[in-house]
Design a protein around this motif. Structure first.
Motif, PDB file in Angstrom:
ATOM      1  N   GLY A   5      -4.059  10.724 -11.398  1.00  9.27           N
ATOM      2  CA  GLY A   5      -5.397  10.555 -10.866  1.00  9.27           C
ATOM      3  C   GLY A   5      -5.698   9.087 -10.627  1.00  9.27           C
ATOM      4  N   THR A   6      -6.830   8.640 -11.131  1.00 10.28           N
ATOM      5  CA  THR A   6      -7.229   7.248 -10.915  1.00 10.28           C
ATOM      6  C   THR A   6      -6.710   6.295 -11.984  1.00 10.28           C
ATOM      7  OG1 THR A   6      -9.284   7.586 -12.128  1.00 10.28           O
ATOM      8  CG2 THR A   6      -9.362   7.978  -9.760  1.00 10.28           C
ATOM      9  N   GLY A   7      -6.286   6.831 -13.103  1.00  8.21           N
ATOM     10  CA  GLY A   7      -5.913   5.970 -14.220  1.00  8.21           C
ATOM     11  C   GLY A   7      -4.433   5.704 -14.322  1.00  8.21           C
ATOM     12  N   ALA A   8      -4.101   4.498 -14.765  1.00  4.81           N
ATOM     13  CA  ALA A   8      -2.703   4.136 -15.003  1.00  4.81           C
ATOM     14  C   ALA A   8      -2.298   4.693 -16.357  1.00  4.81           C
ATOM     15  CB  ALA A   8      -2.533   2.621 -14.958  1.00  4.81           C
ATOM     16  N   ALA A   9      -1.563   5.798 -16.352  1.00  7.70           N
ATOM     17  CA  ALA A   9      -1.180   6.453 -17.600  1.00  7.70           C
ATOM     18  C   ALA A   9      -0.040   5.727 -18.306  1.00  7.70           C
ATOM     19  CB  ALA A   9      -0.796   7.902 -17.333  1.00  7.70           C
ATOM     20  N   ASP A  10       0.755   4.986 -17.554  1.00  7.87           N
ATOM     21  CA  ASP A  10       1.889   4.272 -18.145  1.00  7.87           C
ATOM     22  C   ASP A  10       2.199   3.070 -17.264  1.00  7.87           C
ATOM     23  OD1 ASP A  10       5.215   5.284 -19.363  1.00  7.87           O
ATOM     24  OD2 ASP A  10       4.277   3.317 -19.175  1.00  7.87           O
ATOM     25  N   ASP A  11       1.907   1.870 -17.758  1.00 14.35           N
ATOM     26  CA  ASP A  11       2.210   0.658 -16.992  1.00 14.35           C
ATOM     27  C   ASP A  11       3.264  -0.182 -17.704  1.00 14.35           C
ATOM     28  OD1 ASP A  11      -0.679  -1.424 -17.901  1.00 14.35           O
ATOM     29  OD2 ASP A  11       0.834  -0.398 -19.098  1.00 14.35           O
ATOM     30  N   SER A  12       4.062   0.475 -18.527  1.00 13.63           N
ATOM     31  CA  SER A  12       5.028  -0.241 -19.362  1.00 13.63           C
ATOM     32  C   SER A  12       6.141  -0.912 -18.577  1.00 13.63           C
ATOM     33  CB  SER A  12       5.638   0.713 -20.385  1.00 13.63           C
ATOM     34  OG  SER A  12       6.334   1.758 -19.742  1.00 13.63           O
ATOM     35  N   GLY A  13       6.320  -0.527 -17.318  1.00 11.74           N
ATOM     36  CA  GLY A  13       7.377  -1.112 -16.511  1.00 11.74           C
ATOM     37  C   GLY A  13       6.978  -2.357 -15.741  1.00 11.74           C
ATOM     38  N   GLU A  61      -9.520   5.823  -6.022  1.00 10.47           N
ATOM     39  CA  GLU A  61     -10.078   7.136  -5.698  1.00 10.47           C
ATOM     40  C   GLU A  61      -9.077   8.248  -5.949  1.00 10.47           C
ATOM     41  OE1 GLU A  61     -11.567   6.826  -1.726  1.00 10.47           O
ATOM     42  OE2 GLU A  61     -13.108   5.368  -2.269  1.00 10.47           O
ATOM     43  N   GLY A  62      -8.007   7.929  -6.635  1.00 14.17           N
ATOM     44  CA  GLY A  62      -7.033   8.951  -6.976  1.00 14.17           C
ATOM     45  C   GLY A  62      -6.126   9.360  -5.848  1.00 14.17           C
ATOM     46  N   SER A  63      -6.118   8.568  -4.776  1.00 11.90           N
ATOM     47  CA  SER A  63      -5.229   8.871  -3.652  1.00 11.90           C
ATOM     48  C   SER A  63      -4.383   7.640  -3.331  1.00 11.90           C
ATOM     49  CB  SER A  63      -6.032   9.325  -2.446  1.00 11.90           C
ATOM     50  OG  SER A  63      -5.181   9.580  -1.350  1.00 11.90           O
ATOM     51  N   VAL A  64      -4.847   6.825  -2.410  1.00 13.03           N
ATOM     52  CA  VAL A  64      -4.121   5.611  -2.018  1.00 13.03           C
ATOM     53  C   VAL A  64      -3.998   4.659  -3.210  1.00 13.03           C
ATOM     54  CG1 VAL A  64      -4.269   3.543  -0.590  1.00 13.03           C
ATOM     55  CG2 VAL A  64      -4.811   5.784   0.385  1.00 13.03           C
ATOM     56  N   SER A  65      -2.839   4.021  -3.298  1.00  9.04           N
ATOM     57  CA  SER A  65      -2.615   3.036  -4.361  1.00  9.04           C
ATOM     58  C   SER A  65      -2.176   1.717  -3.740  1.00  9.04           C
ATOM     59  CB  SER A  65      -1.552   3.532  -5.324  1.00  9.04           C
ATOM     60  OG  SER A  65      -1.271   2.554  -6.318  1.00  9.04           O
ATOM     61  N   THR A  66      -2.533   0.627  -4.408  1.00 18.59           N
ATOM     62  CA  THR A  66      -2.130  -0.703  -3.972  1.00 18.59           C
ATOM     63  C   THR A  66      -1.454  -1.412  -5.129  1.00 18.59           C
ATOM     64  OG1 THR A  66      -4.036  -0.821  -2.480  1.00 18.59           O
ATOM     65  CG2 THR A  66      -2.876  -2.876  -2.948  1.00 18.59           C
ATOM     66  N   LEU A  67      -0.269  -1.932  -4.857  1.00 21.11           N
ATOM     67  CA  LEU A  67       0.439  -2.771  -5.821  1.00 21.11           C
ATOM     68  C   LEU A  67       0.176  -4.224  -5.436  1.00 21.11           C
ATOM     69  CD1 LEU A  67       2.500  -3.020  -8.199  1.00 21.11           C
ATOM     70  CD2 LEU A  67       4.299  -3.039  -6.457  1.00 21.11           C
ATOM     71  N   LYS A  68      -0.283  -5.000  -6.393  1.00 24.00           N
ATOM     72  CA  LYS A  68      -0.669  -6.384  -6.124  1.00 24.00           C
ATOM     73  C   LYS A  68       0.225  -7.327  -6.920  1.00 24.00           C
ATOM     74  CE  LYS A  68      -5.410  -4.744  -5.627  1.00 24.00           C
ATOM     75  NZ  LYS A  68      -6.841  -5.071  -5.755  1.00 24.00           N
ATOM     76  N   ILE A  69       0.735  -8.334  -6.251  1.00 20.73           N
ATOM     77  CA  ILE A  69       1.594  -9.312  -6.916  1.00 20.73           C
ATOM     78  C   ILE A  69       1.013 -10.694  -6.663  1.00 20.73           C
ATOM     79  CG2 ILE A  69       3.932 -10.158  -7.261  1.00 20.73           C
ATOM     80  CD1 ILE A  69       4.955  -7.661  -5.807  1.00 20.73           C
ATOM     81  N   ARG A 123       0.828  -1.206   0.000  1.00 19.13           N
ATOM     82  CA  ARG A 123       0.000   0.000   0.000  1.00 19.13           C
ATOM     83  C   ARG A 123       0.860   1.253   0.000  1.00 19.13           C
ATOM     84  NH1 ARG A 123      -5.231   1.830   2.726  1.00 19.13           N
ATOM     85  NH2 ARG A 123      -4.803   3.977   3.382  1.00 19.13           N
ATOM     86  N   CYS A 124       0.359   2.282  -0.699  1.00 22.24           N
ATOM     87  CA  CYS A 124       1.036   3.575  -0.727  1.00 22.24           C
ATOM     88  C   CYS A 124       0.038   4.694  -0.462  1.00 22.24           C
ATOM     89  CB  CYS A 124       1.701   3.802  -2.092  1.00 22.24           C
ATOM     90  SG  CYS A 124       2.352   5.473  -2.320  1.00 22.24           S
ATOM     91  N   ASP A 125       0.381   5.568   0.487  1.00 17.87           N
ATOM     92  CA  ASP A 125      -0.408   6.767   0.776  1.00 17.87           C
ATOM     93  C   ASP A 125       0.395   7.975   0.315  1.00 17.87           C
ATOM     94  OD1 ASP A 125      -2.096   5.318   3.279  1.00 17.87           O
ATOM     95  OD2 ASP A 125      -2.992   7.086   2.345  1.00 17.87           O
ATOM     96  N   PRO A 126      -0.006   8.626  -0.777  1.00 19.41           N
ATOM     97  CA  PRO A 126       0.792   9.747  -1.287  1.00 19.41           C
ATOM     98  C   PRO A 126       0.560  11.010  -0.465  1.00 19.41           C
ATOM     99  CG  PRO A 126      -1.193   9.510  -2.572  1.00 19.41           C
ATOM    100  CD  PRO A 126      -1.196   8.374  -1.582  1.00 19.41           C
ATOM    101  N   ILE A 127       1.328  12.023  -0.796  1.00 17.52           N
ATOM    102  CA  ILE A 127       1.124  13.327  -0.169  1.00 17.52           C
ATOM    103  C   ILE A 127      -0.221  13.882  -0.639  1.00 17.52           C
ATOM    104  CG2 ILE A 127       1.964  15.708  -0.106  1.00 17.52           C
ATOM    105  CD1 ILE A 127       4.808  14.544  -0.272  1.00 17.52           C
ATOM    106  N   SER A 128      -0.985  14.445   0.285  1.00 21.10           N
ATOM    107  CA  SER A 128      -2.306  14.963  -0.050  1.00 21.10           C
ATOM    108  C   SER A 128      -2.223  16.013  -1.151  1.00 21.10           C
ATOM    109  CB  SER A 128      -2.927  15.592   1.205  1.00 21.10           C
ATOM    110  OG  SER A 128      -4.195  16.130   0.915  1.00 21.10           O
ATOM    111  N   GLY A 129      -3.065  15.855  -2.171  1.00 20.74           N
ATOM    112  CA  GLY A 129      -3.072  16.814  -3.263  1.00 20.74           C
ATOM    113  C   GLY A 129      -2.192  16.443  -4.429  1.00 20.74           C
ATOM    114  N   HIS A 130      -1.337  15.446  -4.255  1.00 23.16           N
ATOM    115  CA  HIS A 130      -0.485  15.002  -5.358  1.00 23.16           C
ATOM    116  C   HIS A 130      -1.290  14.104  -6.289  1.00 23.16           C
ATOM    117  CE1 HIS A 130       3.821  15.700  -3.604  1.00 23.16           C
ATOM    118  NE2 HIS A 130       3.076  16.783  -3.640  1.00 23.16           N
TER     119      HIS A 130
END
Lengths: 114, 114
Positions: free
Chosen positions: A51-59, A71-79, A22-29
């Motif tokens: 925002g909410t969309g993955a603009a580049d997942d090439s990596g 929701e455009g804030s918290v992100s989860t990386l799933k493996i 899980r990642c919690d970014p800086i508010s407003g980023h």
């Protein structure tokens, strides 16, 4: 103010298991990045969200890796079906906009796959 | 394809002497260049960036870097090194062609001896 936070700080799992980081970014980023850093190497780009969309997942190395930011804030990386080669430090970073703003990094999640 | 090279794994310098950490890059369009520093047990921190304009950019903690387009270099410099500058330094690049991927070098470890 609060910086980028990542949980857990350490994760030990067995080969074949599923993990979520899980990642919690800086508010407003609006921009959010995931990287993977192996020992003795620089961060390796995985995916970028605007925002909410993955603009580049090439990596993303293969289809076992997936990330969301519903929701455009918290992100989860799933493996899925983890492999020993997935062991690394997974870094999250956020920034104000996408193109040339500097990124603010979290402390990382150290993933160990046994 | 974008790439970054940091030719030195390690740089040793005496306190009070000038330091240089080298970085060369390759991009398709015009580069956006960044330096980040990683202290032990701490996350990556932004030092400085070149986007456009003056080739000499100044950043945090007295560091500066010079953009050289003909040599495709962006070397990090400081006139007088401090023991507290000892850390791992990463050069990073992205280009202005619309992609969001940031490529990091492998890092250079700086040791400043008292």
């Amino acid at each position: 103010g609060a910086g980028v936070s990542q949980t857990p700080s350490n994760k030990v799992t067995e080969k074949g298991k599923y993990v979520e980081l899980r990642c919690d970014p800086i508010s407003g980023h609006t921009a959010l990045y995931w990287y993977r850093q192996s020992l003795g190497q620089g961060p390796e780009f995985l995916i970028y969200f605007q925002g909410t969309g993955a603009a580049d997942d090439s990596g993303l190395p293969n289809d076992r890796f997936f990330a969301v930011r519903p929701e455009g804030s918290v992100s989860t990386l799933k493996i899925q079906r983890t492999e020993r080669g997935d062991s690394a430090v997974y870094l999250c970073a956020s920034s104000l906009t996408s193109s040339y703003n500097e990124q603010f990094f979290g402390p990382g999640t150290r993933l160990t796959v046994l | 394809a974008q790439s970054v090279a940091q030719p030195e794994d390690q740089v040793n310098v005496a306190e009070g002497n000038p330091l240089t950490v080298k970085c060369t890059y390759s991009v398709s369009g015009n580069p956006y260049l960044f330096w980040y520093v990683q202290y032990p047990n701490r996350g990556l921190q932004f030092l400085l960036k070149y986007i456009t304009g003056d080739n000499l950019v100044k950043g945090s903690y007295g560091f500066e870097a010079e953009f050289n387009k003909s040599q495709t270099s962006f070397h990090l410099k400081k006139p007088s090194a401090l023991v507290s500058d000892s850390a791992l330094y990463f050069c990073a690049v992205r280009d202005d062609t619309g992609g969001f991927k940031t490529i990091f070098g492998a890092g250079t470890r700086l040791f400043v001896k008292a």
